[in-house]
Write a protein that holds these residues in place. Structure first.
Motif, PDB file in Angstrom:
ATOM      1  N   LEU A 100     -14.221  -8.090  28.417  1.00 21.72           N
ATOM      2  CA  LEU A 100     -13.749  -6.917  29.144  1.00 21.72           C
ATOM      3  C   LEU A 100     -14.539  -6.704  30.426  1.00 21.72           C
ATOM      4  O   LEU A 100     -13.991  -6.270  31.445  1.00 21.72           O
ATOM      5  CB  LEU A 100     -13.843  -5.677  28.242  1.00 21.72           C
ATOM      6  CG  LEU A 100     -12.891  -5.707  27.047  1.00 21.72           C
ATOM      7  CD1 LEU A 100     -13.165  -4.548  26.102  1.00 21.72           C
ATOM      8  CD2 LEU A 100     -11.445  -5.665  27.512  1.00 21.72           C
ATOM      9  N   ALA A 101     -15.828  -7.032  30.382  1.00 29.21           N
ATOM     10  CA  ALA A 101     -16.644  -6.841  31.577  1.00 29.21           C
ATOM     11  C   ALA A 101     -16.218  -7.771  32.696  1.00 29.21           C
ATOM     12  O   ALA A 101     -16.450  -7.495  33.867  1.00 29.21           O
ATOM     13  CB  ALA A 101     -18.115  -7.058  31.247  1.00 29.21           C
ATOM     14  N   SER A 158     -11.717  -8.782  19.433  1.00 29.06           N
ATOM     15  CA  SER A 158     -10.965  -7.916  18.530  1.00 29.06           C
ATOM     16  C   SER A 158      -9.553  -7.637  19.052  1.00 29.06           C
ATOM     17  O   SER A 158      -9.254  -7.807  20.232  1.00 29.06           O
ATOM     18  CB  SER A 158     -11.696  -6.586  18.372  1.00 29.06           C
ATOM     19  OG  SER A 158     -11.631  -5.886  19.607  1.00 29.06           O
ATOM     20  N   GLY A 163      -8.277  -4.742  19.367  1.00 34.43           N
ATOM     21  CA  GLY A 163      -8.359  -3.627  20.300  1.00 34.43           C
ATOM     22  C   GLY A 163      -8.693  -4.082  21.716  1.00 34.43           C
ATOM     23  O   GLY A 163      -8.085  -3.618  22.689  1.00 34.43           O
ATOM     24  N   ALA A 164      -9.618  -4.998  21.825  1.00 34.53           N
ATOM     25  CA  ALA A 164      -9.993  -5.479  23.149  1.00 34.53           C
ATOM     26  C   ALA A 164      -8.842  -6.225  23.799  1.00 34.53           C
ATOM     27  O   ALA A 164      -8.601  -6.099  25.005  1.00 34.53           O
ATOM     28  CB  ALA A 164     -11.220  -6.391  23.046  1.00 34.53           C
ATOM     29  N   LEU A 167      -6.405  -3.678  25.044  1.00 37.48           N
ATOM     30  CA  LEU A 167      -6.930  -3.025  26.241  1.00 37.48           C
ATOM     31  C   LEU A 167      -6.796  -3.935  27.456  1.00 37.48           C
ATOM     32  O   LEU A 167      -6.350  -3.508  28.530  1.00 37.48           O
ATOM     33  CB  LEU A 167      -8.396  -2.668  26.001  1.00 37.48           C
ATOM     34  CG  LEU A 167      -9.090  -1.845  27.069  1.00 37.48           C
ATOM     35  CD1 LEU A 167      -8.406  -0.499  27.207  1.00 37.48           C
ATOM     36  CD2 LEU A 167     -10.560  -1.650  26.709  1.00 37.48           C
ATOM     37  N   GLN A 215      -3.268  -4.157  28.578  1.00 34.59           N
ATOM     38  CA  GLN A 215      -2.799  -2.925  29.227  1.00 34.59           C
ATOM     39  C   GLN A 215      -3.363  -2.788  30.633  1.00 34.59           C
ATOM     40  O   GLN A 215      -2.672  -2.373  31.559  1.00 34.59           O
ATOM     41  CB  GLN A 215      -3.212  -1.716  28.396  1.00 34.59           C
ATOM     42  CG  GLN A 215      -2.361  -1.516  27.161  1.00 34.59           C
ATOM     43  CD  GLN A 215      -2.978  -0.550  26.178  1.00 34.59           C
ATOM     44  OE1 GLN A 215      -4.162  -0.225  26.281  1.00 34.59           O
ATOM     45  NE2 GLN A 215      -2.184  -0.091  25.233  1.00 34.59           N
ATOM     46  N   LYS A 216      -4.639  -3.140  30.774  1.00 35.97           N
ATOM     47  CA  LYS A 216      -5.296  -2.904  32.052  1.00 35.97           C
ATOM     48  C   LYS A 216      -4.981  -3.960  33.089  1.00 35.97           C
ATOM     49  O   LYS A 216      -5.136  -3.739  34.285  1.00 35.97           O
ATOM     50  CB  LYS A 216      -6.821  -2.868  31.851  1.00 35.97           C
ATOM     51  CG  LYS A 216      -7.311  -1.655  31.105  1.00 35.97           C
ATOM     52  CD  LYS A 216      -7.121  -0.417  31.941  1.00 35.97           C
ATOM     53  CE  LYS A 216      -7.497   0.831  31.187  1.00 35.97           C
ATOM     54  NZ  LYS A 216      -7.105   2.033  31.894  1.00 35.97           N
ATOM     55  N   MET A 217      -4.602  -5.139  32.647  1.00 31.79           N
ATOM     56  CA  MET A 217      -4.423  -6.247  33.581  1.00 31.79           C
ATOM     57  C   MET A 217      -2.972  -6.722  33.543  1.00 31.79           C
ATOM     58  O   MET A 217      -2.603  -7.577  32.757  1.00 31.79           O
ATOM     59  CB  MET A 217      -5.347  -7.419  33.207  1.00 31.79           C
ATOM     60  CG  MET A 217      -6.794  -7.053  32.996  1.00 31.79           C
ATOM     61  SD  MET A 217      -7.629  -6.574  34.536  1.00 31.79           S
ATOM     62  CE  MET A 217      -7.671  -8.098  35.410  1.00 31.79           C
TER      63      MET A 217
END
Lengths: 583, 274
Positions: free
Chosen positions: A495-496, A515, A517-518, A521, A524-526
């Motif tokens: 994520l970083a 995971s 969840g990651a 995320l 969704q973000k990218m």
């Protein structure tokens, strides 16, 4: 800004640009150059078939004559990608058939190609010339028959390590009698017997034939017949290279080989009868490429042959060559650029062969042009790696597989961090690296610091924490392909470094600690990434979000999510149909 | 890893998680990061995800005593698990390792079978029959194994109730036990994060001894479905087309098992005839 050069001049200048990189650079200079370039681009390479939509490609580049596509991730070669994952070329063929009726060349790697695709290819392109299928599957010999029967201008039919459903060997007989344009035929991966007389007639009426790679069913006794018909061959692959020892067979084979004055490359050599190997001696000094990786004979037999290949640039061989053989090579083959040593018995712990790190060290010492290495062995030491890197700072591709996962330096029992660190530090032009053995986060620190030209990195059973992955993603400026299996890397580093992923072609992580969840995320973000979770467990929806996924494949794309996914693939975090609620 | 290594590792990891729990890592955003800053506690076992709108960048800061990290994680990795065992294949139980293309594996093994059967024809030493340890030489039935003409390495495996099948490389195994264990890992175990090598002999696979609710069957060249384990391994390799993990309750009418010469007597048998 108006361009002062007339278009014809620019077009002429651009015609000298062949590399995709150069053309891409040129196309972003200004609008008129973009327009100019797109109209005259003839070859397209798409490294990930899901990164772009064929319609986008056709719209932008209307005059393409050659398309190259790659499908499945590299680790599919090792059975890590379950069946049905994707890489279906059919939608591409449909669009290309419509958009490029004058297409001449198709090259596919790791894609699913059906007979229907092959039939469509054979009927849609009037001037079709080149078909290269590498590690493809999904088609049968019927599809080959269609290509062969309908493509009147076919020059190249190259099947590399494909999985073909063999219905019969009759496909070869479908080459029309009037067909004379064949330049290259590689059928080495096929297992069924073809009609030898049809093959012989085909060879006889193909004056431009330069490459002929036979399959195993063509017996040694018949090789001389073919070679006599095609003494102009440059690249020849034998069939099963075994027969009863008969002087007449041997001498006619040796004579046939000596008649091939242009031969540069030899391969095949299944089931070798060692006594027949010296039949190729007359061409040894001509050879620049030799593939003996199916020749299961002892070191002396192999060495006797390879030691005569003074002009050899590429050698592929089994570990039967042993350290002594490699030592001979380091003395005799001063032009060697690429060395590949495969394991004869990958699944046993103790090798019967005397191939150690010493073999590689001596080749690195003796062969000043050595650039590319793929080496399987059972022991390695930091000092050997340091020697290799100091001997050969010109290495561009270094792939080392120590058969036992997490094997340490066999002398000191320490991790191999320092050794691989030395490789990336000394070999400044290194573009591809595969590592193995016991490795901690420290090696990734070295890689992140020094491997600035690294394009592709393969990691397995290595590292201690997310810091390792973070070093790689944040430090390797040129990194485009990263594949990781069985490493303790998780969400944080991923994520970083999310933005880095958009500057890469793809990232594969399996049996790590990333995971659900990651992944969600990240997806969704990218919006420019497809985050594919490949997980065959049941009841995924009820698994908690912090559970690690089995496998995740992340790649940048401009064509959005794909809709040809099987049940066990989920594209994470996408809004339309792609959101999976894991709460 | 041996059992006691698990315990040592677990203890040390627990120790570290406590150790690190009391260290806070401050993360700062870089100019390139689109995401704002946040502070996070680092926890070894369960990674706490940041709140929806935030993420973080890692500072190149101290991550704890590296020696301790090595001590914790390196201990179990360098002992036991590394020492190459001489009791047969180990890497074969890890999918896709060593990274040799399946095409190559099939070719090499096809070669071995081919040269074994054509032994009389070729002169000179055939290294494959001498050097290949994982081919069973003692079994006389080898002579009847027909030459493989297809990709004999990988066969499809389907399990009742699962729509997607898998493929298993039969050439990576030299006995029914390791094959059954590999299939158990593939189909019956929930977690596939097993990144270690099993070097000790496991108990007899439940798929073979009838104690599981599933039983392993195969389709042979004649199209009949048979129970796996009935015939000598080499003969099985020569005749198997595909595998199926069937519910025990459905496994009636299959060819009855007979006592194998090479295997220990089984305590439990599957009731075949109802």
């Amino acid at each position: 800004m108006a361009c002062s050069f007339p278009e014809e001049v620019l077009e002429h200048v651009f015609s000298f640009l062949t590399s995709q990189k150069d053309r891409n650079a040129v196309s972003v200079v200004c609008k008129s150059w973009y327009e100019m370039e797109r109209w005259c681009r003839k070859r397209i390479f798409v490294g990930n078939c899901y990164s772009v939509n064929p319609r986008i490609m056709i719209r932008r580049f209307p005059e393409v004559k050659s398309v190259e596509l790659k499908g499945k991730p590299h680790f599919a070669d090792f059975n890590l990608v379950p069946e049905g994952w994707g890489g279906f070329v059919y939608p591409w063929i449909v669009e290309i058939a419509r958009g490029y009726p004058w297409l001449e060349e198709i090259r596919l790697k790791r894609m699913v190609v059906t007979d229907e695709c092959l039939e469509m290819i054979s009927k849609s392109f009037k001037n079709f010339k080149v078909l290269v299928l590498s590690s493809c599957e999904g088609f049968s010999t019927d599809g080959l028959a269609a290509i062969v029967a309908n493509c009147r201008n076919l020059r190249v039919l190259d099947l590399r390590e494909c999985e073909v459903e063999e219905l019969s060997g009759h496909w070869l007989s479908h080459f029309p009698d009037s067909f004379t344009s064949l330049e290259s035929l590689n059928m080495a991966c096929l297992l069924s017997e073809v009609s030898f007389s049809a093959l012989e007639r085909l060879v006889a009426r193909s004056p431009n034939l330069k490459t002929l790679r036979l399959n195993r069913t063509v017996p040694l006794e018949k090789l001389s017949t073919l070679l006599q018909r095609a003494p102009q061959l440059v690249d020849f692959g034998t069939g099963a290279y075994s027969a009863e020892i008969r002087p007449d067979v041997y001498s006619s084979l040796a004579d046939a080989f000596s008649g091939c004055k242009n031969l540069k490359s030899l391969s095949g050599f299944w089931d070798v009868t060692p006594a027949y190997l010296p039949a190729i001696c007359s061409v040894c000094s001509l050879l620049t490429s030799l593939n003996l990786s199916y020749a299961t004979t002892q070191s002396p037999d192999l060495t006797k042959i390879v030691g005569q290949c003074y002009n050899l640039q590429r050698l592929v061989v089994l570990d039967y060559i042993e350290d002594t053989g490699l030592n001979t090579i380091s003395i005799s083959c001063k032009d060697l650029r690429e060395l590949v040593v495969f394991p004869s018995d990958p699944f046993v712990a103790d090798a019967d062969v005397l191939l150690t790190e010493q073999g590689l060290v001596s080749v690195s010492q003796g062969c000043p042009k050595l650039q590319s290495v793929l080496y399987f062995c059972r022991q390695m030491s930091n000092s050997a790696l340091i020697s290799i890197s100091k001997n050969r700072p010109n290495l561009t591709c270094f792939r080392l597989c120590i058969i036992e996962p997490r094997a340490p330096d066999y002398v000191t029992l320490e991790p191999l961090d320092v050794g691989f660190g030395s490789v990336v530090e000394n070999c400044k032009q290194l573009t591809r690296l595969s590592m193995s053995g016991l490795l901690t986060d420290r090696v990734f620190e070295y890689i992140g610091t020094h491997a600035k030209n690294l394009d592709m990195l393969s990691i397995a059973f290595a590292g201690d924490s997310d810091l390792g992955l973070h070093h790689v993603l944040s430090g390797c400026d040129s990194l485009r392909k990263l594949e990781i299996r069985d490493c303790p890397f998780g969400d944080k580093a991923l994520l970083a470094n999310a933005s880095k992923l958009e500057r890469m072609r793809s990232l594969w992580m399996s049996s790590c600690f990333v995971s659900f969840g990651a992944c969600k995320l990240l997806g969704q973000k990218m919006p420019g990434l497809n985050v594919e979770v490949i997980d065959e467990r049941e009841n995924i929806s009820s698994i908690p979000e912090c559970t690690p996924v089995e496998k995740v494949y992340i790649y940048r794309t401009v064509s959005g999510q794909r809709f040809d996914i099987p049940d066990y693939v989920r594209i994470m975090g996408k809004d339309k149909d792609g959101v999976y609620d894991l709460s | 890893m041996k059992k006691k290594d698990y315990k040592v590792t677990a203890f040390l990891l627990f120790f570290f998680s406590l150790f690190n729990f009391f260290k806070t890592n401050i993360f700062t955003s870089t100019p390139n990061s689109p995401f704002p800053t946040c502070t996070l506690l680092y926890n070894h076992f369960c990674i706490l995800l940041p709140i929806m709108d935030t993420t973080f960048t890692l500072a190149a800061a101290d991550y704890g005593d590296e020696d301790e990290l090595e001590l914790g994680l390196g201990l179990s990795l360098t002992s036991g698990a590394y020492a190459p065992s001489s009791n047969g294949p180990i890497s074969s139980q890890v999918v896709g390792w060593p990274p040799v293309k399946t095409y190559r594996m099939n070719s090499l093994v096809n070669q071995a079978k081919f040269s074994k059967n054509e032994g009389e024809k070729g002169a000179g030493e055939d290294i494959t029959s001498k050097k290949k340890k994982n081919i069973n030489h003692e079994n006389k039935n080898d002579e009847t194994v027909t030459k493989e003409t297809g990709h004999s390495g990988f066969v499809k495996v389907n399990m009742d109730g699962l729509p997607i099948g898998r493929k298993v490389d039969l050439n990576a195994h030299d006995c029914y036990e390791t094959l059954a264990q590999a299939l158990e890992i593939m189909f019956l175990k929930a977690s596939t994060n097993a990144s270690f090598i099993r070097t000790e002999k496991q108990q007899r696979s439940r798929l073979l001894d009838g104690s599981s609710e599933f039983v392993l069957t195969y389709e042979d060249k004649e199209g009949d479905w048979m129970l796996v384990g009935d015939v000598p391994w080499r003969m099985f390799l020569g005749t198997v087309k595909r595998l199926r993990i069937m519910k025990t309750s459905d496994a009636n009418g299959l060819a009855p098992r007979f006592q194998e010469k090479n295997q220990k007597p089984k305590n439990k048998r599957i009731e075949l005839k109802k």
